[in-house]
Design an enzyme around this catalytic site. Structure first.
Site, PDB file in Angstrom:
ATOM      1  N   GLU A 288       4.302 -13.571  -0.350  1.00 54.98           N
ATOM      2  CA  GLU A 288       3.689 -12.957   0.829  1.00 54.98           C
ATOM      3  C   GLU A 288       3.740 -13.903   2.041  1.00 54.98           C
ATOM      4  OE1 GLU A 288      -0.389 -11.493   0.233  1.00 54.98           O
ATOM      5  OE2 GLU A 288       0.443  -9.539   0.751  1.00 54.98           O
ATOM      6  N   GLU A 291       7.243 -13.880   3.281  1.00 54.83           N
ATOM      7  CA  GLU A 291       7.487 -12.620   3.996  1.00 54.83           C
ATOM      8  C   GLU A 291       6.887 -12.691   5.406  1.00 54.83           C
ATOM      9  OE1 GLU A 291       5.913  -9.168   1.980  1.00 54.83           O
ATOM     10  OE2 GLU A 291       6.546  -7.826   3.589  1.00 54.83           O
ATOM     11  N   CYS A 308      -2.270  -6.036  -2.066  1.00 54.61           N
ATOM     12  CA  CYS A 308      -2.750  -6.241  -3.450  1.00 54.61           C
ATOM     13  C   CYS A 308      -3.648  -5.123  -3.954  1.00 54.61           C
ATOM     14  CB  CYS A 308      -3.583  -7.511  -3.560  1.00 54.61           C
ATOM     15  SG  CYS A 308      -2.846  -8.902  -2.821  1.00 54.61           S
ATOM     16  N   SER A 328       2.969  -5.517   3.547  1.00 56.84           N
ATOM     17  CA  SER A 328       3.795  -6.401   2.719  1.00 56.84           C
ATOM     18  C   SER A 328       4.419  -5.599   1.578  1.00 56.84           C
ATOM     19  CB  SER A 328       2.927  -7.516   2.141  1.00 56.84           C
ATOM     20  OG  SER A 328       3.612  -8.156   1.089  1.00 56.84           O
ATOM     21  N   LYS A 367      -5.963   0.755 -10.208  1.00 58.23           N
ATOM     22  CA  LYS A 367      -4.799   0.125 -10.853  1.00 58.23           C
ATOM     23  C   LYS A 367      -4.292   0.967 -12.016  1.00 58.23           C
ATOM     24  CE  LYS A 367      -5.397  -4.584  -9.222  1.00 58.23           C
ATOM     25  NZ  LYS A 367      -4.351  -4.558  -8.194  1.00 58.23           N
ATOM     26  N   GLU A 370      -1.759   2.780 -10.177  1.00 60.36           N
ATOM     27  CA  GLU A 370      -0.706   1.890  -9.672  1.00 60.36           C
ATOM     28  C   GLU A 370       0.355   1.609 -10.739  1.00 60.36           C
ATOM     29  OE1 GLU A 370      -1.827  -2.217  -9.165  1.00 60.36           O
ATOM     30  OE2 GLU A 370      -0.791  -2.322  -7.242  1.00 60.36           O
ATOM     31  N   GLU A 375       7.921   3.113  -8.697  1.00 57.40           N
ATOM     32  CA  GLU A 375       8.452   1.927  -7.984  1.00 57.40           C
ATOM     33  C   GLU A 375       8.113   0.638  -8.733  1.00 57.40           C
ATOM     34  OE1 GLU A 375       6.223   4.036  -6.655  1.00 57.40           O
ATOM     35  OE2 GLU A 375       7.189   5.072  -4.994  1.00 57.40           O
ATOM     36  N   CYS A 514     -12.423  -7.258  -4.936  1.00 60.62           N
ATOM     37  CA  CYS A 514     -12.331  -6.868  -6.351  1.00 60.62           C
ATOM     38  C   CYS A 514     -13.613  -7.162  -7.136  1.00 60.62           C
ATOM     39  CB  CYS A 514     -11.175  -7.592  -7.021  1.00 60.62           C
ATOM     40  SG  CYS A 514      -9.634  -7.390  -6.152  1.00 60.62           S
TER      41      CYS A 514
END
Ligand code: FES
Length: 600
Positions: A288, A291, A308, A328, A367, A370, A375, A514
């Site tokens: 990251e 990037e 994230c 990102s 998640k 996710e 992807e 989180c």
């Protein structure tokens, strides 16, 4: 705030004049039961009526909902007196709870809230009797089609806490009251499945549900099946899990760093390897930060926004698809870890990637979706991660395995290629942590030096929006941090309007990050004993402190100094944002997002 004199059961007390009777009584040593009131009683629809007290004035006595009824000075309002334990008040509270129970599913032994149900606790307090109001019941809807959240209306008591959380904290408003009388339910419009709405699957509604009407979609059976299949079942745990898991075993919030005992439990359950997602958090920082530097030096789209949090990514795709170029392309750390386990680790141990089953223990319900994104399947089209369990599900597995939390020794994560992690990786679990970790590494990459005051204190704290400025090589870089979607909206609208002053923005779907994810242990706002209702404002900070302490205690606190990270780039990946990194560690987003795939 000026004080007033109130009279409870004949005794006079001085309390701040802006309190409700419920709050004022608490300060005077009374614990009036409540259910629909939460968040320091700021949010209450006064729908449950379990907090009724008798108020007597010159005009006589009557019942009022103490959570919304303001205190009054007993001298100014002549004769104003509160009775918590008059027969009228005691009978009314018991009847209210009995009415709720009469329309409530009684399969407590199978309920996810078994042992933690606020309704049962309140029933115990008021001495509720069974079957007093037996009769008609609301027709039940059980929605199990969404990947992260299950809804069972037979357990809903119509308190409206989930409605408020979704609307006023997340700014979404998926949930609402529908119909009238016995047909009243809480759910998405037209009683649709969550799967057919732009629900983020963040699970913040689960966190405030007092019963088991909302819960995570459990995947323990899938993990059991993987063990039986003979696969190499490898587990990884997110940083925030260790900050809260001990709460499931009777420890107070913020009392115990559960890392060592959690690892010991996972070893005893038979996982082939027990890894720490923190390794991949360090990897995320490497990717990251590179990037970001690429965007700054090559004229890319700015500000860059972190990626994230899958709840945030769902929000992005549904509500701000035009900002996808700002986000990102880094996968979230557990997805990176899964891809690395199925490639780098598999190759080093000569294991076929198809024989590996990766389980992520996460504080997050989003998640669970996710991991199903097409992807996120970098190696031979296999999902990077096969199952996601919440912190609560992990506790279920630990209890089921016959393990005694307090007797478990402290053990270390397996140190096998993915073993080392830094302090930067561990603070990913709290709002501002990703930014702080990224700044430590970005500063080093740009200057070749370590940032001396390693703690970027401006990134810390639980405010909804924070900003910080860092001077690197004479240039000032402005960054912002936000958590909770209602807060994020402010920064996203700035970007849309073209006047965002920031180069980098951290966005977390859940307020506080989180540590307060939808899969964390229930906090049960109405049942917190001893510490008062304002614990809701401080419990996130207590969990966060555990992670900051671990960071402080680590010898290595910058991701770029992690020896295993150096090794993986030298031996396998090449360089951050290089060809192989892009293939394994980066993802893409969908500007034409459809609803979640329905579960069969
Ligand atoms: Fe007061 Fe529900 S009506 S807590």
């Amino acid at each position: 705030m000026e004080n007033v004199n109130i009279k409870i059961e004949g005794k006079i007390y001085s309390v701040p004049s802006n309190l409700s009777i419920l709050e004022a009584a608490r300060k005077c040593g009374y614990r009036i039961p409540s259910l629909c009131a939460w968040k320091n009683n700021e949010c209450s629809l006064a729908s449950c009526r379990v907090c009724l007290v008798e108020v007597r004035t010159a005009r006589g006595g009557r019942l009022v909902a103490s959570c919304v009824y303001p205190v009054a000075d007993c001298q100014a309002e002549k004769g104003f007196e509160i009775f918590v334990s008059s027969q009228m008040a005691v009978d009314a509270r018991r009847a209210s709870v009995e009415l709720l129970l009469s329309n409530h599913s009684k399969n407590c032994q199978q309920c996810v809230k078994n042992g933690e149900c606020e309704l049962l606790e309140v029933a115990r307090i008021v001495g509720a009797r069974d079957g007093v109001f037996a009769g008609e019941k609301t027709p039940t809807t059980i929605d199990e089609m969404a990947p992260g959240i299950v809804r069972d209306t037979s357990k809903c008591i119509l308190c409206g806490r989930c409605v408020e959380k979704c609307k006023s904290v997340q700014g979404i408003g998926i949930l609402g009251f529908q119909n009238r009388g016995f047909k009243t339910i809480v759910g998405p419009a037209f009683n649709r499945s969550f799967a057919n709405t732009p629900c983020l699957q963040c699970g913040q509604c689960i966190e405030v549900c007092p019963t088991g009407a909302l819960a995570e979609h459990r995947e323990i059976d899938k993990v059991d099946a993987a063990f039986k299949s003979g696969k190499y079942v490898i587990v990884q745990t997110a940083p925030a899990v260790r900050a809260a898991i001990a709460e499931e075993f009777g420890h107070k919030i913020g009392e115990q760093d559960g890392t060592g005992k959690m690892v010991a439990a996972l070893h005893r359950m038979g996982f082939y390897r027990v890894f720490d997602t923190n390794f991949a958090a360090d990897l995320t920082i490497m990717e990251e930060s590179q990037e970001l530097l690429n965007r700054i030096t090559k004229g890319g789209v700015l500000p860059q926004i972190t990626s994230c949090s899958p709840g945030w990514i769902n929000y992005l795709e549904y509500f701000y698809p035009e900002l996808i170029p700002n986000v990102s392309t880094c996968k979230s750390p557990h997805e990176m870890e899964g891809a690395i386990i199925k490639s780098y680790f598999a190759k080093a141990h000569n294991i076929d990637s198809k024989d590996i089953y990766v389980v992520s223990i996460m504080p997050c319900t989003a998640k669970k979706y996710e991991k199903e994104r097409k992807e996120n399947a970098a190696v031979e089209n296999l999902p990077d991660v096969d199952a996601v369990l919440t912190t609560r599900e992990l506790a279920v597995m630990i209890r089921r395995a016959g393990l005694d939390w307090d007797l478990l020794p402290d053990e270390e994560f397996d140190n096998d290629l993915l073993g080392e992690y830094t302090g930067a990786g561990v603070i990913f679990g709290v709002t501002g942590g990703v930014m702080e970790a990224a700044l430590r590494t970005a500063y080093h990459t740009l200057t070749g030096k370590e940032y001396e005051a390693i703690d970027f204190k401006a990134c810390r704290g639980l405010e909804g929006v924070k900003e910080a400025e860092v001077e690197i090589n004479g240039s000032k870089i402005k960054v912002a941090i936000t958590s909770g979607m209602k807060n994020a909206k402010v920064l996203l609208e700035q970007i849309k309007a073209g006047n965002s002053p920031y180069a980098f923005i951290e966005v977390m779907g859940c307020p506080g990050g989180c540590i307060n994810g939808g899969g964390q242990p229930f906090v049960k706002p109405t049942l917190l004993k001893g510490e008062g209702a304002d614990i809701l404002d401080t419990y996130r900070a207590k969990r966060a402190n555990i992670l900051y302490k671990i960071d402080e205690g680590k010898a290595i606190r910058q991701s770029h100094n992690n020896p295993d990270i150096k090794k993986i780039y030298a031996d396998f990946l090449g360089e951050p944002c290089g060809e192989l990194s892009e293939k394994l560690l980066h993802t893409s987003y969908n500007a034409n997002r459809e609803r979640f795939p329905e579960k069969k």
